[in-house]
Structures are given as C-alpha cells and as structure tokens.
Motif scaffolding. Structure first.
Motif, mmCIF file in Angstrom:
data_model
loop_
_atom_site.group_PDB
_atom_site.id
_atom_site.type_symbol
_atom_site.label_atom_id
_atom_site.label_comp_id
_atom_site.label_asym_id
_atom_site.label_seq_id
_atom_site.Cartn_x
_atom_site.Cartn_y
_atom_site.Cartn_z
ATOM 1 N N VAL A 106 0.838 -1.190 0.000
ATOM 2 C CA VAL A 106 0.000 0.000 0.000
ATOM 3 C C VAL A 106 0.878 1.246 0.000
ATOM 4 C CG1 VAL A 106 -1.839 -1.216 1.248
ATOM 5 C CG2 VAL A 106 -0.163 0.136 2.522
ATOM 6 N N ASP A 107 0.267 2.363 -0.385
ATOM 7 C CA ASP A 107 0.956 3.655 -0.370
ATOM 8 C C ASP A 107 0.683 4.429 0.912
ATOM 9 O OD1 ASP A 107 1.936 3.451 -3.154
ATOM 10 O OD2 ASP A 107 -0.202 3.579 -3.642
ATOM 11 N N VAL A 108 -0.476 4.196 1.491
ATOM 12 C CA VAL A 108 -0.868 4.879 2.716
ATOM 13 C C VAL A 108 -1.756 3.930 3.514
ATOM 14 C CG1 VAL A 108 -2.893 5.980 1.670
ATOM 15 C CG2 VAL A 108 -1.792 7.047 3.649
ATOM 16 N N LEU A 109 -1.688 4.036 4.845
ATOM 17 C CA LEU A 109 -2.376 3.081 5.714
ATOM 18 C C LEU A 109 -3.186 3.831 6.758
ATOM 19 C CD1 LEU A 109 -2.672 0.090 6.694
ATOM 20 C CD2 LEU A 109 -0.612 0.494 8.075
ATOM 21 N N LEU A 110 -4.479 3.499 6.864
ATOM 22 C CA LEU A 110 -5.342 4.056 7.908
ATOM 23 C C LEU A 110 -5.345 3.087 9.076
ATOM 24 C CD1 LEU A 110 -7.447 6.173 8.874
ATOM 25 C CD2 LEU A 110 -9.204 4.697 7.851
ATOM 26 N N ILE A 111 -4.877 3.543 10.240
ATOM 27 C CA ILE A 111 -4.758 2.642 11.385
ATOM 28 C C ILE A 111 -4.832 3.446 12.672
ATOM 29 C CG2 ILE A 111 -2.242 2.681 11.685
ATOM 30 C CD1 ILE A 111 -2.540 -0.514 11.625
ATOM 31 N N ASP A 112 -5.096 2.745 13.783
ATOM 32 C CA ASP A 112 -5.269 3.446 15.052
ATOM 33 C C ASP A 112 -4.016 3.373 15.910
ATOM 34 O OD1 ASP A 112 -5.663 1.269 17.361
ATOM 35 O OD2 ASP A 112 -6.604 0.515 15.533
ATOM 36 N N ASN A 113 -3.998 4.168 16.981
ATOM 37 C CA ASN A 113 -2.812 4.295 17.822
ATOM 38 C C ASN A 113 -2.594 3.102 18.739
ATOM 39 O OD1 ASN A 113 -5.241 5.201 19.096
ATOM 40 N ND2 ASN A 113 -4.044 6.038 20.777
ATOM 41 N N PHE A 114 -3.568 2.210 18.861
ATOM 42 C CA PHE A 114 -3.353 1.001 19.659
ATOM 43 C C PHE A 114 -2.670 -0.060 18.804
ATOM 44 C CE2 PHE A 114 -5.293 3.231 22.739
ATOM 45 C CZ PHE A 114 -6.112 2.594 23.656
ATOM 46 N N ALA A 115 -3.103 -0.186 17.542
ATOM 47 C CA ALA A 115 -2.480 -1.167 16.649
ATOM 48 C C ALA A 115 -1.066 -0.743 16.287
ATOM 49 C CB ALA A 115 -3.320 -1.329 15.388
ATOM 50 N N VAL A 116 -0.864 0.545 16.013
ATOM 51 C CA VAL A 116 0.465 1.075 15.686
ATOM 52 C C VAL A 116 0.657 2.394 16.433
ATOM 53 C CG1 VAL A 116 2.015 1.877 13.867
ATOM 54 C CG2 VAL A 116 0.449 -0.006 13.403
ATOM 55 N N PRO A 117 1.200 2.344 17.651
ATOM 56 C CA PRO A 117 1.473 3.587 18.383
ATOM 57 C C PRO A 117 2.468 4.449 17.612
ATOM 58 C CG PRO A 117 1.596 1.675 19.837
ATOM 59 C CD PRO A 117 1.527 1.143 18.440
ATOM 60 N N PRO A 118 2.175 5.737 17.399
ATOM 61 C CA PRO A 118 3.082 6.603 16.636
ATOM 62 C C PRO A 118 4.507 6.614 17.177
ATOM 63 C CG PRO A 118 0.981 7.693 16.947
ATOM 64 C CD PRO A 118 0.937 6.450 17.780
ATOM 65 N N SER A 119 4.657 6.488 18.493
ATOM 66 C CA SER A 119 6.002 6.545 19.076
ATOM 67 C C SER A 119 6.842 5.325 18.727
ATOM 68 C CB SER A 119 5.912 6.690 20.599
ATOM 69 O OG SER A 119 5.287 5.549 21.167
ATOM 70 N N THR A 120 6.219 4.269 18.207
ATOM 71 C CA THR A 120 6.971 3.057 17.874
ATOM 72 C C THR A 120 7.261 2.944 16.382
ATOM 73 O OG1 THR A 120 5.048 1.633 17.500
ATOM 74 C CG2 THR A 120 5.791 1.891 19.785
ATOM 75 N N LEU A 121 6.868 3.948 15.606
ATOM 76 C CA LEU A 121 7.087 3.874 14.167
ATOM 77 C C LEU A 121 8.577 3.787 13.849
ATOM 78 C CD1 LEU A 121 4.513 6.455 12.754
ATOM 79 C CD2 LEU A 121 4.494 3.975 12.441
ATOM 80 N N ALA A 122 8.911 2.904 12.928
ATOM 81 C CA ALA A 122 10.298 2.752 12.508
ATOM 82 C C ALA A 122 10.724 3.976 11.695
ATOM 83 C CB ALA A 122 10.451 1.477 11.677
ATOM 84 N N PRO A 123 12.030 4.254 11.605
ATOM 85 C CA PRO A 123 12.502 5.371 10.779
ATOM 86 C C PRO A 123 11.991 5.241 9.345
ATOM 87 C CG PRO A 123 14.284 4.500 12.130
ATOM 88 C CD PRO A 123 13.131 3.559 12.306
ATOM 89 N N GLY A 124 11.673 6.377 8.758
ATOM 90 C CA GLY A 124 11.156 6.377 7.397
ATOM 91 C C GLY A 124 9.649 6.315 7.309
#
Length: 335
Positions: free
Chosen positions: A141-159
């Motif tokens: 995908v080019d863009v992903l709609l998701i919530d902060n419990f499934a993917v907490p912003p603070s845990t996003l990998a670089p890039g």
C-alpha cells in the motif's frame, strides 16, 4: 552504445547537418564528428555519407536510425509519464485499512477524491490485525489508515510518517454475555487487570524492528493503553501475572485474526478492548460491549513512508480531513 551517443546519432539523423545538430545539443561540431566516427568504428561501416555540401544516410545508417528512434522515444515517453504520475494526482493510490468500518470510510473518502481528481483510482487493501506497518514496508500500500493502539506513533520505525489525528473513538471492552462484567454498565480501566485480556499473536512473517506486532504486544503508547492491557502484556505496570491488588491474572490467550478474537470473546475465553464503532459493525448475540472509563481514546490517522510523499497521497489526506469535518463521527456515519 551510451545514451549520449544515441542522442547525438539520432539528432544528426533528424537534422542531416552536423552544425545544426551541435547547436541543438549544445555541444561542439567537433564532438558531433568524433561521436559519429566512434559509432562507425563500433558498427564497422559508415553511417552517413558526408561531403562539404550535404550529409545523408547510408543504408546501414538509415536502418540503425529506424531501429533506434522509436525505442529511444519510448524510453523518453515512459520517463515523462513517470514524472507526470509522481507530480500529478492521476494514477493508482493503494490504501490499506483494518476492519469493515474503516473500509467504508476509505471508500467514502475515495468517492470524494474522485469528484476532485477523476483520474485518480483508489484501490483498497485489507490488513490483518497483526500486520502493523508491514503493508507499507512491503510496498503493498501507499498509505495506511490505522489506530494508535495497533500502531502507536512513538513506535514507528525510521522512514514512516504519521499524519494528524483524523478522528477519535471512545474505548469499549468486548466481553461474553456470560462474563461477570456483562452485568455492569461500565468498567474502570484498572479493573481489566483482574481479567484475562486477549492479545494478538505475533505473525511469523513480521520482520524485526517493525512497528508491529512486537510493539503491539507491548502497547507501548499511549500510557493509558499500558494500563488498559496491563494484565495481559509483558512488562506492564502490574506484571504478567499480577493485578494491582496482587491477585493472579492468569495466562493471556492469543489470537491470529479478528474473527478468532470475536470467537474467543464470545466463548468466554477472554475480553478485548475495541473502538466504539465495533458495537455497531461487529455486534454479535454472544458478545456485549461496555464503556471503559479512564482509558485513552482510539486515534485514527494515516501513515505513509517518507519516500511516498506525492500528490496522490496528499490529495487523499486532504479529502480524508475534509470528509471528517463534514462527518464528525465518520465511522458511525457510514453505518
């Protein structure tokens, strides 16, 4: 044969004049002559008949020109289309989502985008609960709609780039109709530590260092999420096996899909916090939903790779923001 040599040969073939070719290419006549001689040595035959008055193709030169010219033009056209696609909005945009309600939200946004940019086609891709940001990393995908419990912003990998919060939902806890909590009107977040809370099973395909499911099993952010999943998660404030009052919390049952999670909840094997739209879209006769007080809200946002910053992604993000302004409770509004 290098690209510049091809350009010089084709230009001489079009102009049939070394001087005009040099002027058009912004190089010297000597460079044009030198390049043509080099190509003739490589071919082993003359490509042009040259006199002081005229330049003309030889039979071999004309055949080479007719073979090269359409292929070279095809390369230029392909590159021009790629540039136009990257800078413009026309083309295909792949959008990932998780769950039925978010799929309908993405479709509504896609419809709005299509009214603004008819040449932009949105293709939907449903993510699994344990995928996290893998669809972005794997170029699904080019863009992903998701919530902060499934993917907490603070845990996003670089890039990875997280957009602004599009909308929020109050948290509920899904329990079996036979569960002791089912008779309650609401539950405090700290109370969940006394019950078995289901958690997603790590996917075997998940690459190290990505945002989920490793981070998903910790629920690293926000702080209230740690409390919300405290009884079930390793490293929680209460520990894996203890509640705030010191009671044993029991083992934590894992699930691999949304359907499996609902089956486990309905069968009374555990409870699981969900966003409020689940009570509408995922209603079941064996499951009831309770508000969770003291817990953080679910926050939905679009996530993309920093390398995928193009006009299509920006146009979709703008359409999503505009749709939310017109529909303050967008997931329920699509029900």
């Amino acid at each position: 044969m290098e690209r510049r040599e091809i350009e010089i040969f084709l230009t001489v073939g079009e102009e049939l004049h070394f001087g005009r070719s040099a002027e058009r290419l912004h190089i010297s006549v000597a460079m044009v002559s030198k390049t043509v001689r080099k190509l003739e040595r490589s071919v082993g035959a003359a490509l042009f008949e040259r006199t002081s008055r005229r330049v003309a193709f030889t039979a071999i030169g004309r055949r080479l020109f007719e073979d090269l010219q359409p292929a070279h033009q095809g390369i230029l056209d392909a590159f021009a289309r790629a540039v136009a696609s990257g800078r413009g909005v026309d083309g295909v945009l792949r959008v990932g989502f998780l769950g039925t309600a978010t799929a309908e939200f993405v479709m509504r946004v896609a419809e709005l985008l299509r009214t603004r940019h008819p040449g932009c086609e949105v293709r939907l891709h449903e993510s699994r609960f344990t995928d996290g940001t893998a669809p972005l990393r794997d170029d699904v995908v080019d863009v992903l709609l998701i919530d902060n419990f499934a993917v907490p912003p603070s845990t996003l990998a670089p890039g990875h780039v997280a957009g602004p919060v599009l909308f929020r939902e109050a948290p509920l806890v899904a329990v079996s109709v036979r569960h002791p909590l089912a008779r309650r009107g609401a539950v405090e977040v700290a109370e969940l530590a006394g019950y078995e809370v289901l958690r997603p099973r790590a996917s075997a395909q998940q690459a190290p260092g990505t945002s989920a499911p490793q981070q998903m099993t910790r629920w690293a952010a926000p702080e209230g999420a740690k409390q919300l999943f405290g009884a079930a998660q390793p490293g929680s404030p209460f520990g894996r096996d203890r509640t705030p009052g010191g009671r044993g919390a029991g083992r934590s049952t894992e699930f691999g899909s949304i359907q499996e999670m609902w089956a486990l909840v309905g069968a009374g094997h555990g409870v699981f916090p969900v966003p409020s739209h689940a009570s509408v879209y995922d209603a079941r006769p064996d499951v009831t939903f309770l508000p969770v007080t003291g817990a953080p809200a679910y926050e939905w946002r679009l996530i993309r790779l920093s390398s995928a910053d193009n006009n299509r992604v920006r146009a979709f993000s703008e359409a999503a923001c505009d749709y939310v302004v017109a529909h303050p409770d967008p997931l329920i509004a699509t029900a």
